[in-house]
Design a protein around this motif. Structure first.
Motif, PDB file in Angstrom:
ATOM      1  N   HIS A 114       0.474  -1.528   0.282  1.00  0.00           N
ATOM      2  CA  HIS A 114      -0.022  -0.163  -0.109  1.00  0.00           C
ATOM      3  C   HIS A 114       0.691   1.149   0.150  1.00  0.00           C
ATOM      4  O   HIS A 114       0.749   2.374   0.749  1.00  0.00           O
ATOM      5  CB  HIS A 114      -0.875  -0.381   0.312  1.00  0.00           C
ATOM      6  CG  HIS A 114      -1.765  -1.094   0.733  1.00  0.00           C
ATOM      7  ND1 HIS A 114      -2.661  -1.550  -0.335  1.00  0.00           N
ATOM      8  CD2 HIS A 114      -1.641  -2.405   0.988  1.00  0.00           C
ATOM      9  CE1 HIS A 114      -3.642  -2.383  -0.068  1.00  0.00           C
ATOM     10  NE2 HIS A 114      -2.995  -3.131   0.328  1.00  0.00           N
ATOM     11  N   CYS A 172      -7.771   2.132  -3.861  1.00  0.00           N
ATOM     12  CA  CYS A 172      -7.603   1.087  -3.645  1.00  0.00           C
ATOM     13  C   CYS A 172      -8.445   0.527  -2.042  1.00  0.00           C
ATOM     14  O   CYS A 172      -8.902   1.633  -1.520  1.00  0.00           O
ATOM     15  CB  CYS A 172      -6.076   1.462  -3.193  1.00  0.00           C
ATOM     16  SG  CYS A 172      -5.377  -0.386  -2.724  1.00  0.00           S
ATOM     17  N   CYS A 215      -7.022  -0.304   0.393  1.00  0.00           N
ATOM     18  CA  CYS A 215      -7.284   0.951   1.687  1.00  0.00           C
ATOM     19  C   CYS A 215      -7.782   1.928   1.629  1.00  0.00           C
ATOM     20  O   CYS A 215      -7.232   2.976   2.860  1.00  0.00           O
ATOM     21  CB  CYS A 215      -5.646   0.869   1.619  1.00  0.00           C
ATOM     22  SG  CYS A 215      -4.552   1.426   0.905  1.00  0.00           S
ATOM     23  N   ASN A 224      -5.965   5.016  -0.031  1.00  0.00           N
ATOM     24  CA  ASN A 224      -4.975   5.171  -1.200  1.00  0.00           C
ATOM     25  C   ASN A 224      -5.542   4.923  -2.584  1.00  0.00           C
ATOM     26  O   ASN A 224      -6.545   4.871  -3.038  1.00  0.00           O
ATOM     27  CB  ASN A 224      -3.764   5.058  -0.305  1.00  0.00           C
ATOM     28  CG  ASN A 224      -3.072   6.094  -1.280  1.00  0.00           C
ATOM     29  OD1 ASN A 224      -3.232   6.840  -1.184  1.00  0.00           O
ATOM     30  ND2 ASN A 224      -1.999   6.104  -0.329  1.00  0.00           N
ATOM     31  N   CYS A 238      -1.905   1.888  -5.480  1.00  0.00           N
ATOM     32  CA  CYS A 238      -0.902   1.521  -4.828  1.00  0.00           C
ATOM     33  C   CYS A 238      -0.058   0.621  -4.939  1.00  0.00           C
ATOM     34  O   CYS A 238      -1.031   0.385  -6.552  1.00  0.00           O
ATOM     35  CB  CYS A 238      -1.444   0.802  -3.891  1.00  0.00           C
ATOM     36  SG  CYS A 238      -2.419   1.589  -2.433  1.00  0.00           S
TER      37      CYS A 238
HETATM   38 ZN   LIG Z   1      -3.952   0.306  -1.193  1.00  0.00          ZN
END
Ligand SMILES: [Zn+2]
Length: 312
Positions: free
Chosen positions: A164, A174, A176, A178, A181
């Motif tokens: 990530h 993504c 996550c 963000n 990644c």
């Molecule tokens: Zn990510």
């Protein structure tokens, strides 16, 4: 005869190896993980397997030099696991638990990706190097950093968790939160997504069009067979990983990067694409680290667990 056991605990199977103190694999086997009762049966199950094997080989507890375990989640230096979703563990210390069965034996545990990295460092593609980072390409992208024979866990347990780190612009978020990644590109999931995009973009012929439900394995195997679109997909997905590795070299400059995990079975085509991304983004020096394929396959976990248990 002294022996060490290396145990790789997964959500589906537990793999166990019996080794000499020098790390030579004598025997390996696996059992289905018993996840019942909130994962509380797993450590007794491991202990039972080891005891049984010792008895079969006429070994007693004095012969046992150590037991190492790889766990599929974050593990602190004392073996404590705050949460491990795959094994249903919360606030649990598998090291203390296993010691109840073998009180005089050295027992150690580490995160499975880190432990597999240790295996590659001592016995596989990283052998002979002083520092290494292993990148594991599976459903997600994980990794492990080994310096001077030691796993670098980090102050907060995220050292080596490279999936990530954002390396590109991307349109989609993504999971996550963000964007761009490494995980969104170089993971099995990322490869399938990119292949879908390429197939949609035009109607050039490709073996990828024959697959009913496209998997990363298909993309890798078609790329190996020279299918243009599959090769382009691998190049587009692995270049960002190489770019990320160039960033890491600026931080700790390892001697070797080792690429492992299911996706790496595509072979040199992966390494070549990663290397391009790496060298294109390295300005201070010309060549940098060696980038190699992992060598131990599925045995990296038990081999690394043995190394973890044998180190002082
Ligand atoms: Zn990510």
């Amino acid at each position: 005869m002294k022996v060490i056991f290396g145990v790789d605990i997964g959500g589906t199977n537990i793999k166990i190896g019996r080794f000499t103190p020098d790390g030579e694999l004598l025997e390996k086997w696996s059992v289905k993980t018993d996840l019942s009762d909130c994962g509380k049966k797993i450590i007794p199950q491991v202990a039972g397997c080891i005891s049984e094997n010792m008895a079969e080989n006429n070994l007693c507890e004095e012969d046992m030099e150590g037991i190492g375990m790889g766990i599929p989640g974050p593990v602190d230096k004392n073996g404590y696991v705050k949460k491990c979703a795959n094994l249903n563990w919360n606030d649990f210390n598998p090291v203390e638990e296993l010691k109840k069965f073998f009180p005089d034996c050295r027992v150690r545990a580490g995160n499975d990706a880190n432990v597999a990295s240790l295996g590659e460092y001592f016995r596989g593609a990283g052998k002979g190097s002083s520092s290494m980072m292993m990148v594991t390409l599976g459903t997600g992208v994980g990794g492990g950093v080994i310096i001077g024979g030691k796993i670098i866990i980090g102050a907060h347990g995220i050292a080596g968790e490279i999936g990530h780190i954002s390396v590109t612009d991307a349109e989609e978020d993504c999971n996550c939160g963000n964007r761009g990644c490494i995980d969104q590109w170089a993971s099995a999931t990322g490869i399938v997504r990119e292949a879908g995009r390429l197939l949609e973009a035009d109607d050039k012929p490709s073996m990828l069009r024959q697959a009913e439900k496209l998997t990363s394995k298909d993309v890798c195997s078609f790329a190996k067979q020279g299918d243009n679109l599959a090769v382009e997909c691998i190049n587009r997905c692995m270049y960002p990983l190489g770019k990320g590795l160039a960033y890491f070299s600026h931080a700790f400059d390892p001697e070797v990067y080792v690429i492992g995990g299911g996706v790496s079975l595509a072979g040199e085509i992966i390494v070549d694409a990663v290397r391009r991304g790496y060298e294109d983004n390295l300005y201070l020096i010309r060549k940098g680290a060696d980038i190699r394929l992992a060598e131990l396959g599925n045995d990296a976990g038990i081999i690394g667990a043995c190394a973890l248990a044998s180190g002082e």
